[in-house]
Design a protein around this motif. Structure first.
Motif, PDB file in Angstrom:
ATOM      1  N   THR A  67     -10.006  -5.338   6.661  1.00  0.00           N
ATOM      2  CA  THR A  67     -11.454  -5.155   6.797  1.00  0.00           C
ATOM      3  C   THR A  67     -12.086  -4.603   5.524  1.00  0.00           C
ATOM      4  OG1 THR A  67     -11.008  -2.996   7.723  1.00  0.00           O
ATOM      5  CG2 THR A  67     -11.440  -4.776   9.271  1.00  0.00           C
ATOM      6  N   ASP A  87     -17.146   6.597   9.401  1.00  0.00           N
ATOM      7  CA  ASP A  87     -17.246   5.928   8.101  1.00  0.00           C
ATOM      8  C   ASP A  87     -16.583   4.557   8.146  1.00  0.00           C
ATOM      9  OD1 ASP A  87     -14.723   7.000   8.337  1.00  0.00           O
ATOM     10  OD2 ASP A  87     -14.493   7.408   6.201  1.00  0.00           O
ATOM     11  N   GLN A  88     -15.673   4.357   9.102  1.00  0.00           N
ATOM     12  CA  GLN A  88     -15.043   3.039   9.229  1.00  0.00           C
ATOM     13  C   GLN A  88     -16.065   1.985   9.612  1.00  0.00           C
ATOM     14  OE1 GLN A  88     -11.650   3.703  11.854  1.00  0.00           O
ATOM     15  NE2 GLN A  88     -10.357   3.430  10.081  1.00  0.00           N
ATOM     16  N   CYS A  89     -17.043   2.419  10.379  1.00  0.00           N
ATOM     17  CA  CYS A  89     -18.101   1.485  10.768  1.00  0.00           C
ATOM     18  C   CYS A  89     -18.999   1.205   9.561  1.00  0.00           C
ATOM     19  CB  CYS A  89     -18.900   2.106  11.911  1.00  0.00           C
ATOM     20  SG  CYS A  89     -20.285   1.141  12.443  1.00  0.00           S
ATOM     21  N   LEU A  90     -19.352   2.271   8.833  1.00  0.00           N
ATOM     22  CA  LEU A  90     -20.264   2.114   7.696  1.00  0.00           C
ATOM     23  C   LEU A  90     -19.609   1.331   6.560  1.00  0.00           C
ATOM     24  CD1 LEU A  90     -21.888   5.643   7.374  1.00  0.00           C
ATOM     25  CD2 LEU A  90     -22.854   3.591   8.394  1.00  0.00           C
ATOM     26  N   LEU A  91     -18.377   1.716   6.232  1.00  0.00           N
ATOM     27  CA  LEU A  91     -17.747   1.128   5.049  1.00  0.00           C
ATOM     28  C   LEU A  91     -17.214  -0.280   5.290  1.00  0.00           C
ATOM     29  CD1 LEU A  91     -15.872   4.228   3.604  1.00  0.00           C
ATOM     30  CD2 LEU A  91     -18.053   3.292   2.910  1.00  0.00           C
ATOM     31  N   THR A  92     -17.162  -0.714   6.540  1.00  0.00           N
ATOM     32  CA  THR A  92     -16.768  -2.103   6.781  1.00  0.00           C
ATOM     33  C   THR A  92     -17.977  -2.956   7.149  1.00  0.00           C
ATOM     34  OG1 THR A  92     -16.242  -1.637   9.080  1.00  0.00           O
ATOM     35  CG2 THR A  92     -14.429  -1.504   7.528  1.00  0.00           C
ATOM     36  N   LYS A 149       0.850  -1.187   0.000  1.00  0.00           N
ATOM     37  CA  LYS A 149       0.000   0.000   0.000  1.00  0.00           C
ATOM     38  C   LYS A 149       0.881   1.230   0.000  1.00  0.00           C
ATOM     39  CE  LYS A 149      -3.714   2.489   0.487  1.00  0.00           C
ATOM     40  NZ  LYS A 149      -4.738   2.547  -0.560  1.00  0.00           N
ATOM     41  N   ARG A 203     -10.867   4.773  -1.362  1.00  0.00           N
ATOM     42  CA  ARG A 203     -10.293   3.530  -0.840  1.00  0.00           C
ATOM     43  C   ARG A 203      -8.940   3.221  -1.448  1.00  0.00           C
ATOM     44  NH1 ARG A 203     -15.181  -0.736  -0.429  1.00  0.00           N
ATOM     45  NH2 ARG A 203     -15.726  -0.085   1.663  1.00  0.00           N
ATOM     46  N   PHE A 204      -8.759   3.696  -2.681  1.00  0.00           N
ATOM     47  CA  PHE A 204      -7.535   3.336  -3.390  1.00  0.00           C
ATOM     48  C   PHE A 204      -6.474   4.420  -3.291  1.00  0.00           C
ATOM     49  CE2 PHE A 204     -10.834   0.777  -5.198  1.00  0.00           C
ATOM     50  CZ  PHE A 204     -10.220  -0.458  -5.315  1.00  0.00           C
ATOM     51  N   SER A 205      -6.837   5.574  -2.740  1.00  0.00           N
ATOM     52  CA  SER A 205      -5.854   6.667  -2.722  1.00  0.00           C
ATOM     53  C   SER A 205      -5.014   6.618  -1.457  1.00  0.00           C
ATOM     54  CB  SER A 205      -6.545   8.006  -2.828  1.00  0.00           C
ATOM     55  OG  SER A 205      -7.374   8.195  -1.723  1.00  0.00           O
ATOM     56  N   LEU A 219     -27.464  -2.348  10.758  1.00  0.00           N
ATOM     57  CA  LEU A 219     -26.483  -2.120   9.702  1.00  0.00           C
ATOM     58  C   LEU A 219     -25.822  -3.428   9.285  1.00  0.00           C
ATOM     59  CD1 LEU A 219     -25.175   0.425   8.315  1.00  0.00           C
ATOM     60  CD2 LEU A 219     -23.308   0.146   9.900  1.00  0.00           C
ATOM     61  N   ARG A 271     -17.653  -9.141   4.943  1.00  0.00           N
ATOM     62  CA  ARG A 271     -17.841  -8.218   6.052  1.00  0.00           C
ATOM     63  C   ARG A 271     -18.837  -8.710   7.077  1.00  0.00           C
ATOM     64  NH1 ARG A 271     -18.070  -3.005   2.321  1.00  0.00           N
ATOM     65  NH2 ARG A 271     -15.910  -3.054   1.636  1.00  0.00           N
ATOM     66  N   GLN A 330     -19.435  -7.762   0.635  1.00  0.00           N
ATOM     67  CA  GLN A 330     -20.618  -7.941   1.477  1.00  0.00           C
ATOM     68  C   GLN A 330     -20.544  -9.246   2.261  1.00  0.00           C
ATOM     69  OE1 GLN A 330     -20.718  -5.564  -0.398  1.00  0.00           O
ATOM     70  NE2 GLN A 330     -22.693  -4.674  -0.848  1.00  0.00           N
ATOM     71  N   ARG A 352     -14.594   9.681  11.837  1.00  0.00           N
ATOM     72  CA  ARG A 352     -14.142   8.315  11.549  1.00  0.00           C
ATOM     73  C   ARG A 352     -15.252   7.269  11.655  1.00  0.00           C
ATOM     74  NH1 ARG A 352      -8.595   7.513  11.820  1.00  0.00           N
ATOM     75  NH2 ARG A 352      -7.526   9.484  11.615  1.00  0.00           N
ATOM     76  N   SER A 377     -23.662  -1.760   0.964  1.00  0.00           N
ATOM     77  CA  SER A 377     -22.859  -1.192  -0.120  1.00  0.00           C
ATOM     78  C   SER A 377     -22.803   0.330   0.005  1.00  0.00           C
ATOM     79  CB  SER A 377     -23.473  -1.566  -1.458  1.00  0.00           C
ATOM     80  OG  SER A 377     -24.739  -0.964  -1.554  1.00  0.00           O
ATOM     81  N   PRO A 384     -15.601   3.996  16.120  1.00  0.00           N
ATOM     82  CA  PRO A 384     -16.495   4.767  15.242  1.00  0.00           C
ATOM     83  C   PRO A 384     -17.846   5.015  15.905  1.00  0.00           C
ATOM     84  CG  PRO A 384     -16.448   2.479  14.561  1.00  0.00           C
ATOM     85  CD  PRO A 384     -15.582   2.572  15.761  1.00  0.00           C
ATOM     86  N   TYR A 410     -11.720  -1.531   4.419  1.00  0.00           N
ATOM     87  CA  TYR A 410     -12.014  -0.097   4.504  1.00  0.00           C
ATOM     88  C   TYR A 410     -11.226   0.648   3.428  1.00  0.00           C
ATOM     89  CZ  TYR A 410     -11.994   4.655   6.351  1.00  0.00           C
ATOM     90  OH  TYR A 410     -12.097   6.010   6.492  1.00  0.00           O
ATOM     91  N   ILE A 411      -9.984   0.231   3.229  1.00  0.00           N
ATOM     92  CA  ILE A 411      -9.215   0.742   2.092  1.00  0.00           C
ATOM     93  C   ILE A 411      -8.720  -0.453   1.286  1.00  0.00           C
ATOM     94  CG2 ILE A 411      -8.493   2.943   3.077  1.00  0.00           C
ATOM     95  CD1 ILE A 411      -5.903   1.647   3.940  1.00  0.00           C
ATOM     96  N   CYS A 412      -8.308  -0.198   0.070  1.00  0.00           N
ATOM     97  CA  CYS A 412      -7.820  -1.301  -0.747  1.00  0.00           C
ATOM     98  C   CYS A 412      -6.320  -1.162  -0.944  1.00  0.00           C
ATOM     99  CB  CYS A 412      -8.508  -1.317  -2.104  1.00  0.00           C
ATOM    100  SG  CYS A 412     -10.189  -1.908  -1.968  1.00  0.00           S
TER     101      CYS A 412
END
Lengths: 315, 234
Positions: A48, B77-82, A9, B232-234, A101, A73, A70, B75, B86, A84, A50-52
């Motif tokens: 997780t 969004d860490q909960c939402l995006l994990t 990364k 996510r990729f940046s 959620l 996770r 999906q 932060r 979608s 969070p 969150y980032i790739c």
């Protein structure tokens, strides 16, 4: 089972993770150890989804995190470095929200009640999150990760901000969870990793510098042994006598006061010089007040490991 | 999506944002209702409706500034995006919550129509067209707002960008008209949200205008999803 394969990364020109690979078996507690800024959180965030990562992939039970997010996770519980939490919600509202959620199918009330008693937040369930202390916030974050009873738990520095009693509680809790869940735990606190984890991955400057059980890591670096001796007698004479002993590589005097001197004898790992030291002292009419041996601690090894990583980075 | 929608909707009324938005809108709409209808003794509401676009430019940023920016800032969004939801679901949930609050705001125009009904029966089909136009315009503005919010972590910055963007799409035809190139002013006319919306207030229910606003909603929500995804990729 979580498999991390050749993950790299980059943040601009800076490589946060460089070709990192390791795997965690089911029911294992893996300690992810590294100094601040080593890439621990980045690795957690990638696992997780969150980032790739720029290259490489993460498989959870054979499913790719980026391709089947999906599905993966649902089986992951994540406690990020900063929990969070929505400050304007009560703990109850927040847990209900996370329950919805995560599309959780377990019986809502009893499941959340179990989690609350497990994490010790029953007393604060109706309070606003913004009014909670840091320790309680951390526990609510922990509770959030447990919602849905995920198979794998990823905990990024879970004991930060807790008092010593809570830290012990959380460690016991992680050990308890480790029986049913796969746990990846990151920390820069060595004792924590030592107390809880089955296996340790040491990371520094984005690279893995060790991946083994605690005992194996210790024995790998167990090349030298130190013997600490405190003697009452002639300092110079003792020193030259000690230097003559077989197997002793280096003698240093750390303290000398009123005829009592402390020496550190560095020897190789196969030689036990204690008997010889005793006889030497007796022969020179000196009295041994204290003698002990020590192996390198995980702490020393950690510093050694991370120092090397730093040097490689510079080259 | 459902979970995000519920939480968002609730948060509008736990924090002062929802109340501030509704209060500002109600005050302005009430004032305009008095100025354009009651004080002149008119029962037509088209002037009221066409005047509402300005207040929307000012208050929609308040409604949407928090949506994505705050999640990133705190932060959460860490909960939402994990979670197994979608990004599209998250964005849709947030959009719908903001839209419901917006519908609560513009429902005041129904009350005003009932007031004018005391004096003379309004033309219900025109009124319905006006309200639909207003709802569509709001939906498009909200999606622009959400997009602006996802571009930054700071709520004030998000609000300012959104305000500028809404001003731009509102006065696009006026800006285009000042330019020396005819084809540019024609394109500007076609893209100006105000021109599309005024058509509704004139009593014209043109399906192309309806589609224009719906596509604007989809375009900006799609951009929001893409920008979030790209991060996510940046």
């Amino acid at each position: 089972m979580v498999e991390v394969k050749n993950i790299t990364k980059k943040y601009g020109p800076h490589k946060a993770l460089d070709d990192v690979s390791f795997s965690v078996n089911d029911g294992e507690i893996l300690g992810f150890l590294g100094p601040n800024g080593a890439g621990k959180s980045t690795a957690m965030n990638i696992i997780t989804g969150y980032i790739c990562a720029n290259s490489g992939n993460v498989l959870v039970d054979g499913c790719d995190v980026c391709e089947q997010p999906q599905k993966v996770r649902k089986e992951l519980g994540y406690l990020p470095e900063i929990p969070p939490l929505y400050p304007d919600m009560t703990v109850n509202e927040y847990l209900y929200f996370v329950y919805d959620l995560k599309k959780c199918k377990l019986p809502k009330l009893s499941h959340l009640k179990d989690i609350c008693s497990l994490t010790g937040i029953e007393d604060v369930r109706n309070r606003l999150i913004k009014n909670l202390s840091k320790g309680y916030k951390q526990r609510v974050g922990f509770a959030q990760a447990l919602v849905g009873d995920p198979k794998t738990l990823i905990l990024d520095e879970p004991t930060v901000g807790l008092d010593p009693k809570q830290i012990i509680e959380v460690r016991t809790l992680i050990k308890k969870l480790g029986k049913r869940h796969t746990v990846i735990l990151s920390s820069h606190i060595l004792t924590e990793i030592q107390a809880v984890c089955d296996r340790i991955v040491v990371i520094d400057h984005g690279r893995i510098v060790a991946d083994d059980t605690e005992d194996n890591i210790l024995s790998r670096f167990d090349e030298q042994r130190n013997v600490y001796v405190t003697v009452e007698g002639d300092k110079q004479l003792l020193r030259t006598e000690f230097e003559k002993l077989g197997g002793v590589e280096k003698v240093s005097c750390t303290k000398s006061k009123e005829g009592v001197s402390s020496f550190v004898l560095r020897t190789d790992k196969d030689t036990d010089v204690r008997r010889a030291v005793f006889e030497t002292a007796a022969g020179s009419n000196a009295v041994i007040l204290e003698m002990r041996t020590s192996k390198p601690t995980l702490e020393e090894i950690f510093i050694k490991l991370t120092e090397n990583g730093g040097q490689e980075e510079v080259h | 999506m459902g979970a995000v929608f519920k939480r968002e909707l609730k948060s509008y009324f736990v924090t002062p944002v929802g109340y501030v938005f509704l209060a500002l809108f109600y005050c302005y709409a009430g004032l305009m209702f008095y100025v354009t209808s009651l004080s002149d003794g008119k029962t037509r509401l088209d002037q009221l409706f066409s005047s509402l676009i300005i207040i929307l430019v000012a208050v929609i940023p308040i409604l949407t500034m928090r949506t994505m920016a705050e999640e990133r800032h705190s932060r959460t969004d860490q909960c939402l995006l994990t979670s197994p939801v979608s990004i599209g679901g998250i964005v849709a949930g947030k959009f719908l919550a903001a839209f419901v609050v917006y519908l609560a705001a513009i429902s005041i125009t129904l009350v005003m129509s009932l007031v004018t009904w005391i004096y003379s029966s309004p033309d219900w089909s025109v009124l319905l067209g006006n309200i639909t136009g207003l709802a569509l315009l709001g939906a498009a503005f909200i999606s622009i707002g959400i997009f602006c919010s996802c571009c930054t972590e700071s709520q004030p910055v998000s609000a300012v960008i959104c305000f500028a963007a809404l001003l731009f799409v509102t006065f696009l035809s006026a800006i285009g008209a000042k330019l020396p190139f005819e084809f540019i002013s024609k394109i500007a006319d076609k893209l100006a949200f105000s021109e599309r919306y005024y058509a509704f207030t004139y009593g014209i229910f043109d399906i192309s205008n309806v589609l224009f606003f719906i596509s604007a909603v989809f375009v900006f929500l799609f951009l929001t999803v893409r920008v979030t995804e790209r991060r996510r990729f940046s």
